[in-house]
Write a protein that holds these residues in place. Structure first.
Motif, PDB file in Angstrom:
ATOM      1  N   THR A   1      35.636  27.698 -11.209  1.00  0.00           N
ATOM      2  CA  THR A   1      35.942  27.504 -12.633  1.00  0.00           C
ATOM      3  C   THR A   1      37.353  27.948 -12.978  1.00  0.00           C
ATOM      4  O   THR A   1      37.867  27.627 -14.046  1.00  0.00           O
ATOM      5  CB  THR A   1      34.967  28.325 -13.491  1.00  0.00           C
ATOM      6  N   GLY A   2      37.993  28.715 -12.082  1.00  0.00           N
ATOM      7  CA  GLY A   2      39.327  29.229 -12.360  1.00  0.00           C
ATOM      8  C   GLY A   2      39.302  30.526 -13.151  1.00  0.00           C
ATOM      9  O   GLY A   2      40.362  31.081 -13.469  1.00  0.00           O
ATOM     10  N   ARG A   3      38.099  31.008 -13.477  1.00  0.00           N
ATOM     11  CA  ARG A   3      37.967  32.259 -14.229  1.00  0.00           C
ATOM     12  C   ARG A   3      36.963  33.157 -13.539  1.00  0.00           C
ATOM     13  O   ARG A   3      36.054  32.704 -12.852  1.00  0.00           O
ATOM     14  CB  ARG A   3      37.499  31.977 -15.663  1.00  0.00           C
TER      15      ARG A   3
ATOM     16  N   VAL B   1      25.444  16.658  -6.859  1.00  0.00           N
ATOM     17  CA  VAL B   1      26.544  16.398  -7.791  1.00  0.00           C
ATOM     18  C   VAL B   1      26.179  16.643  -9.250  1.00  0.00           C
ATOM     19  O   VAL B   1      27.042  16.557 -10.118  1.00  0.00           O
ATOM     20  CB  VAL B   1      27.062  14.951  -7.627  1.00  0.00           C
ATOM     21  N   SER B   2      24.931  16.970  -9.548  1.00  0.00           N
ATOM     22  CA  SER B   2      24.551  17.174 -10.943  1.00  0.00           C
ATOM     23  C   SER B   2      25.154  18.468 -11.480  1.00  0.00           C
ATOM     24  O   SER B   2      25.621  19.328 -10.724  1.00  0.00           O
ATOM     25  CB  SER B   2      23.025  17.210 -11.071  1.00  0.00           C
ATOM     26  N   GLU B   3      25.114  18.635 -12.816  1.00  0.00           N
ATOM     27  CA  GLU B   3      25.739  19.797 -13.440  1.00  0.00           C
ATOM     28  C   GLU B   3      25.092  21.101 -12.984  1.00  0.00           C
ATOM     29  O   GLU B   3      25.768  22.094 -12.752  1.00  0.00           O
ATOM     30  CB  GLU B   3      25.659  19.667 -14.968  1.00  0.00           C
ATOM     31  N   GLY B   4      23.783  21.099 -12.855  1.00  0.00           N
ATOM     32  CA  GLY B   4      23.111  22.318 -12.421  1.00  0.00           C
ATOM     33  C   GLY B   4      23.531  22.745 -11.026  1.00  0.00           C
ATOM     34  O   GLY B   4      23.733  23.932 -10.750  1.00  0.00           O
ATOM     35  N   VAL B   5      23.672  21.755 -10.136  1.00  0.00           N
ATOM     36  CA  VAL B   5      24.118  22.066  -8.772  1.00  0.00           C
ATOM     37  C   VAL B   5      25.563  22.548  -8.787  1.00  0.00           C
ATOM     38  O   VAL B   5      25.916  23.513  -8.094  1.00  0.00           O
ATOM     39  CB  VAL B   5      23.964  20.822  -7.871  1.00  0.00           C
ATOM     40  N   LYS B   6      26.400  21.897  -9.583  1.00  0.00           N
ATOM     41  CA  LYS B   6      27.798  22.315  -9.676  1.00  0.00           C
ATOM     42  C   LYS B   6      27.900  23.748 -10.190  1.00  0.00           C
ATOM     43  O   LYS B   6      28.731  24.539  -9.716  1.00  0.00           O
ATOM     44  CB  LYS B   6      28.579  21.374 -10.594  1.00  0.00           C
ATOM     45  N   ASP B   7      27.047  24.118 -11.159  1.00  0.00           N
ATOM     46  CA  ASP B   7      27.066  25.485 -11.669  1.00  0.00           C
ATOM     47  C   ASP B   7      26.700  26.481 -10.567  1.00  0.00           C
ATOM     48  O   ASP B   7      27.293  27.558 -10.465  1.00  0.00           O
ATOM     49  CB  ASP B   7      26.084  25.620 -12.840  1.00  0.00           C
ATOM     50  N   ALA B   8      25.708  26.119  -9.735  1.00  0.00           N
ATOM     51  CA  ALA B   8      25.309  27.007  -8.642  1.00  0.00           C
ATOM     52  C   ALA B   8      26.448  27.165  -7.627  1.00  0.00           C
ATOM     53  O   ALA B   8      26.726  28.273  -7.146  1.00  0.00           O
ATOM     54  CB  ALA B   8      24.057  26.459  -7.956  1.00  0.00           C
ATOM     55  N   GLN B   9      27.116  26.061  -7.318  1.00  0.00           N
ATOM     56  CA  GLN B   9      28.240  26.133  -6.382  1.00  0.00           C
ATOM     57  C   GLN B   9      29.399  26.923  -6.978  1.00  0.00           C
ATOM     58  O   GLN B   9      30.034  27.722  -6.284  1.00  0.00           O
ATOM     59  CB  GLN B   9      28.681  24.714  -6.000  1.00  0.00           C
ATOM     60  N   ASN B  10      29.668  26.722  -8.271  1.00  0.00           N
ATOM     61  CA  ASN B  10      30.713  27.502  -8.934  1.00  0.00           C
ATOM     62  C   ASN B  10      30.404  28.987  -8.899  1.00  0.00           C
ATOM     63  O   ASN B  10      31.292  29.826  -8.699  1.00  0.00           O
ATOM     64  CB  ASN B  10      30.861  27.051 -10.398  1.00  0.00           C
ATOM     65  N   GLY B  11      29.125  29.312  -9.077  1.00  0.00           N
ATOM     66  CA  GLY B  11      28.735  30.713  -9.038  1.00  0.00           C
ATOM     67  C   GLY B  11      28.973  31.339  -7.680  1.00  0.00           C
ATOM     68  O   GLY B  11      29.415  32.498  -7.576  1.00  0.00           O
ATOM     69  N   MET B  12      28.718  30.580  -6.624  1.00  0.00           N
ATOM     70  CA  MET B  12      28.947  31.116  -5.278  1.00  0.00           C
ATOM     71  C   MET B  12      30.441  31.298  -5.005  1.00  0.00           C
ATOM     72  O   MET B  12      30.850  32.254  -4.345  1.00  0.00           O
ATOM     73  CB  MET B  12      28.323  30.195  -4.225  1.00  0.00           C
TER      74      MET B  12
END
Length: 784
Positions: free
Chosen positions: A140-142, A97-108
Motif C-alpha cells: 500500500t506504500g504505508r 485477483v479479488s479485493e479481499g485477496v489483494k488486501d491479504a497480500q498487502n497485509g503480508m
C-alpha cells in the motif's frame, strides 16, 4: 483435470501446485519462500489466494450441485490459502485477483516490511530485489507500525566469500532449505524465535563447495557475494549468458561485467545440465581475468628483452622463422579448454606447418569417448544404480549435485509454460534419500562418500586391479578364490565387491561414472568399459579439461600413430624439435623442460599471463581467457554448448582463431579456423553436423554418440614415483590462477599435499610446510 483460475479454464496435470496453475494461465501471484528445484513450505504467506472446490456426496458419490445453477457447488476454504503448498483438484476454483485477496497480500507485504531496513539506495540487491518489486506491486506504500525496527548484526562474514546482513533477512528459509536439499550439507538454520530469529551456523564458515548459490536465491540483499559487494548496481551490468570452461560439466553461467571488468558470476538456468546451481570455484574464481599483470600486447625478444610490438610485426617474425621449417620440426600445443573453433584453427596451422605434432594438454591416456551407451546428466539424476569411480565433486561439480538428485528418487520436473515449476509438490523438507543406490570408489575420502550406501576407499594406484576383478566377476569369469586373489591389495573385500555388483545388476537404469583416476590408466579404462558392457550400464567419462571430448572428436587429441604430449616435450629435450607454439600452457614449470626450451630456434607462447614459459619465449602473444572468448564446446555428456565472451577490457588479446588469422596474413595464405564463422563451416563438415552452429541454444544440443574413440590409446612416459604414497588434494580451483583469486584462495586455502604421517616423517615434513614436486610433468607448489 479442469480447473478455473481467475475466470480462465486450465487443463492442469494431477499433482500441479496452485501457484504454478496461476502462472500457467498468465497471471501473477507474489511469493518469497518458494524456489525452483526446492521444496515448497508456505513460510512467507505471500502467495495467498481464495480457493474453493466442489465436493461429492459421501452417500451417493455424486457431486453436490448448486440449486440455482445446477452445476457442482463450490465450497470455499474459510481463509486465504498458500498456493505453493496447495495441490490442484478437479473442478477447483482459484481467485488471486479479488479485493479481499489483494488486501491479504498487502497485509503480508506490510508485515514483511515491519523490521526490514529502508536502505535500498545502498543495498547491492537494489534494482533486482524481489521485496522491492512486491512492495511496489502489492504493497500500500504505508505502514501502521511506527515503532523502532529490529536491529541485528550487519555485514556478518559467513565466509570469506559470502556476507550476511541479518537486518535484511525476511526469514524465507530458502538458504536453509538449499543446503539441506541440494548439496546435502546442513550448515545454516534459524536460531532463536519470534522477533529475535536470525540465520546462523555453528560451523566455522560454510563447509560446502556449493555455498555461493544462496546469494542467487536470496530474495533480498541479506546474502551477498563478497567479490562483488559495492561494485555496481544491477542495471549497470552487462549480462552475458555462457558456459563454464572450468570443467567438463557444461554448466550454464551468467557473467556480469561493468566498465570492462567482470564483477560477478551467477548460475545460469539449464534444466538438463546444472539446473540453476554452480560450484564455488566457478562462481568466485573470476578475479584473475581482471588482474593487473595480464598480458595485453604482443612482445618479441630484442637484445634478450621482451619488447611490446604489434600483432603484424610479431607474426611477420614467426612466419619468417617457420618458412623453412622441416617436417615434424614444429609442434603446436593447446590447452584442453580451447573451444572447438580454436581446435579447428590449431589443426589448420599444424597442417600448414607440415607437422603431426599437434596435441592438447591436460588429457588422459585413455579416450574420453564412451564405447557403449553414453549417459546424460539426466540419466545420472534418474538412475537407480550408480557407481562413481573417482571424485566428480572436484572434477565436474555439477555431476555431484545430479548424483544427489538421483538419491531422492524424483524425476526432473516437466517444464511448464512459465518454465521450471515454482513449487514441485513431490519435493519436501528432509525427504528421505535412498543411499543404497550409490556406490563410490576413490583413493581417498570424498564428499560423495557421505551420501553413499557403499563408500569404499581403495589403495591408490589399484584402479586396474579392482576394475578387472569387478569386470571378470560381472562376466562370470572369476570364481571365489580367483576373485579374492584379484582383489588382494585393493583394500576392497570380495564381500564388498559382490555387494556392488548385486546392486548394479538389480538396477533398471545403471550408470557408471569415472574420472581421470581411471582414464589415466589404460588397463583400468579398458576394464571399466568391460564392466559397463557386462552390466548393461550407461557410462559418463569425465575428461581432465572442459572440452576434452570435443577436441578428441575433432581429432586434435592424437591417436596412437601420432605424437602425444609427453613425446612432444621429449622432442624438446632431445633436440629433434626446432619450434614450439604453445597456447595457455606452461611446460617450463617442469625444470628439465625449461632447460631444454632454451635450445629451440623459436618458442611462441600464446598466454594471458607472463608464465615461466613466457619468460623464455621469443614471441609472447596475448590470449583471451575462457570468460572473454566466443566459441563452442562439447561437455562430458556430449552436449554442444555455446561459449560467449563477456565485455572485458583485454587489450589486443585474441583467441587461437585470431592467432591463426594473423599468421595467415603474415604468411600470405588463408587457413581454416581464421575466424569463428569460418571455423564453424569446417567444424560442421568435420563433425558431420547438419544444423547452423550459430544457432545453438544456450541450453545446448545433445550430439549423437561417436562411433568410437581413439583406435589405440597412447602409452604414457613413465615418471619417477615418490618414496611414499601421496595425493594432491583437489581444491575446486584452477591452480594456475589461484594467486590471482585472492578471496577464493583465502577461503579455500590453496592446494594441499596430503601425506601419511609415516611418509611425512620419512621426508622430514610437518603440517604447514611448503613443498615443490612434479605432478604429471609439471612443477606444483603445495602445502603439507
Amino acid at each position: 483435470m479442469k480447473i478455473t483460475v481467475n475466470g480462465k479454464t486450465l487443463d492442469a496435470k494431477p499433482g500441479m501446485s496452485v501457484i504454478d496453475a496461476i502462472f500457467a494461465v498468465g497471471d501473477d501471484v507474489p511469493y518469497f519462500c518458494s524456489q525452483e528445484y526446492m521444496s515448497p513450505i508456505g513460510a512467507c504467506r505471500m502467495c495467498l489466494a481464495k480457493i474453493g472446490a466442489p465436493r461429492k456426496d459421501r452417500a451417493t458419490g455424486e457431486w453436490i450441485l448448486d440449486e440455482e445453477t445446477g452445476k457442482p457447488k463450490i465450497f470455499w476454504f474459510p481463509n486465504p490459502m498458500a498456493t505453493c503448498t496447495t495441490q490442484v483438484m478437479e473442478g477447483m476454483v482459484v481467485d488471486s485477483v479479488s479485493e479481499g485477496v489483494k488486501d491479504a497480500q498487502n497485509g503480508m507485504v506490510e508485515f514483511t516490511l515491519i523490521n526490514h531496513p529502508l536502505d535500498c539506495p545502498t543495498c547491492d540487491k537494489g534494482g533486482a530485489c524481489e521485496l522491492q518489486d512486491r512492495a511496489y506491486e502489492y504493497g500500500t506504500g504505508r505502514s501502521r507500525f511506527q515503532f523502532d525496527k529490529r536491529h541485528q548484526e550487519k555485514h556478518h562474514a559467513l565466509s570469506e566469500l559470502i556476507t550476511l546482513d541479518r537486518e535484511r533477512c525476511i526469514h524465507c528459509k530458502r538458504c536453509v532449505r538449499y543446503f539441506e536439499e541440494v548439496p546435502g550439507d546442513e550448515v545454516l538454520d534459524f536460531i532463536e524465535r519470534g522477533g529475535h530469529t536470525y540465520i546462523g551456523t555453528l560451523e566455522d564458515g560454510l563447509p560446502s563447495p556449493f555455498t555461493g548459490n544462496i546469494t542467487d536465491i536470496c530474495p533480498v540483499g541479506a546474502l551477498l557475494d563478497s567479490t562483488s559487494r559495492f561494485r555496481g548496481r544491477n542495471w549497470e551490468y552487462d549480462h552475458t549468458d555462457t558456459t563454464t570452461l572450468d570443467d567438463p560439466s557444461g554448466a550454464a553461467l551468467r557473467v556480469d561485467a561493468r566498465t570492462g571488468r567482470i564483477e560477478r558470476i551467477k548460475a545460469g538456468l539449464n534444466p538438463d545440465v546444472n539446473k540453476s546451481w554452480i560450484d564455488d570455484g566457478t562462481r568466485f574464481g573470476h578475479e584473475y581475468v581482471d588482474s593487473e599483470d595480464r598480458v595485453t600486447l604482443p612482445h618479441v625478444r630484442k637484445n634478450g628483452v621482451l619488447t611490446p610490438t604489434t600483432w603484424a610485426d610479431a607474426m611477420q617474425l614467426i612466419a619468417s622463422k617457420l618458412e623453412n621449417a622441416g617436417e615434424h620440426e614444429t609442434a603446436v600445443l593447446i590447452r584442453g579448454d580451447a573451444t572447438l573453433e580454436e581446435g579447428v584453427a590449431a589443426k589448420a596451422l599444424a597442417a600448414h606447418l607440415n607437422t603431426g605434432r599437434l596435441d592438447v594438454a591436460p588429457r588422459t591416456a585413455g579416450s574420453v569417448l564412451p564405447s557403449g551407451p553414453a549417459a546424460t546428466l539426466t540419466d545420472v539424476a534418474t538412475s537407480d544404480g550408480l557407481l562413481i569411480l573417482g571424485d566428480p565433486t572436484e572434477e565436474a561439480p555439477t555431476v555431484d549435485l545430479r548424483v544427489k538428485d538421483a538419491l531422492k528418487g524424483v524425476d526432473p520436473p516437466e517444464l511448464l509454460p512459465h518454465g521450471v515449476p515454482i513449487a514441485d509438490l513431490r519435493l519436501r523438507e528432509r525427504m528421505p534419500r535412498d543411499h543404497a543406490r550409490l556406490t563410490v570408489l576413490a583413493p581417498y575420502r570424498t564428499d560423495l562418500m557421505k551420501h553413499a550406501g557403499r563408500p569404499h576407499v581403495y589403495a591408490a594406484g589399484s584402479e586396474a586391479g579392482l576394475l578387472k576383478a569387478l569386470a571378470a566377476r560381472a562376466q562370470d569369469q572369476a570364481g571365489d578364490s580367483d576373485f579374492a586373489a584379484m582383489l588382494d591389495g585393493t583394500h576392497v573385500t570380495p564381500e564388498q565387491a559382490d555387494a556392488i555388483l548385486t546392486q548394479l545388476r538389480g538396477a533398471d537404469k545403471p550408470v557408471i561414472v569415472w574420472s581421470s583416476f581411471v582414464a589415466n590408466d589404460l588397463d583400468a579404462d579398458a576394464a571399466a568399459r568391460q564392466l559397463a558392457q557386462a552390466l548393461g550400464a550407461r557410462t559418463l567419462i569425465l575428461g581432465p579439461a572442459a572440452n576434452a571430448q570435443g577436441l578428441e572428436r575433432l581429432g586434435v587429441t592424437p591417436s596412437h600413430d601420432r605424437y602425444d604430449h609427453a613425446r612432444t616435450l621429449q622432442a624438446v629435450r632431445d633436440g629433434s624439435l626446432k619450434a614450439l607454439i604453445v597456447s595457455q600452457l606452461d611446460p617450463a614449470a617442469h625444470a628439465p623442460t625449461a632447460a631444454a626450451l632454451e635450445n629451440l630456434d623459436l618458442l611462441v607462447v600464446h598466454t594471458s599471463f607472463m608464465t615461466a614459459t613466457a619468460e623464455q619465449a621469443d614471441v609472447v602473444l596475448p590470449a583471451r581467457t575462457p570468460l572473454d572468448k566466443d566459441g563452442l564446446t562439447i561437455s562430458a555428456e556430449g552436449r554442444l554448448l555455446p561459449v560467449n565472451a563477456a565485455p572485458v577490457e583485454a587489450g589486443a588479446a585474441l583467441d587461437f582463431t585470431g592467432l591463426v588469422k594473423a599468421f595467415g596474413e603474415a604468411a600470405g595464405t588463408r587457413l581454416d579456423g581464421r575466424s569463428i564463422k569460418n571455423a564453424r563451416r569446417a567444424l560442421a563438415a568435420q563433425l558431420n553436423l547438419d544444423f547452423d552452429l550459430a544457432d545453438v541454444p544456450q541450453t545446448g544440443r545433445l550430439l549423437p554418440a561417436p562411433t568410437g574413440g581413439r583406435a589405440k590409446a597412447v602409452a604414457r612416459t613413465a615418471t619417477a614415483q615418490p618414496a611414499g604414497p601421496a595425493l594432491v588434494t583437489p581444491s575446486l580451483m584452477r591452480s594456475e590462477y589461484l594467486s590471482r583469486n585472492p578471496k577464493l584462495q583465502k577461503e579455500r586455502g590453496g592446494e594441499a599435499l596430503t601425506l601419511h604421517p609415516t611418509t611425512a616423517s620419512e621426508h622430514k615434513l610437518k603440517a604447514g610446510d611448503r613443498v615443490a614436486l612434479t605432478v604429471g610433468g609439471y612443477r606444483r607448489e603445495l602445502t603439507v
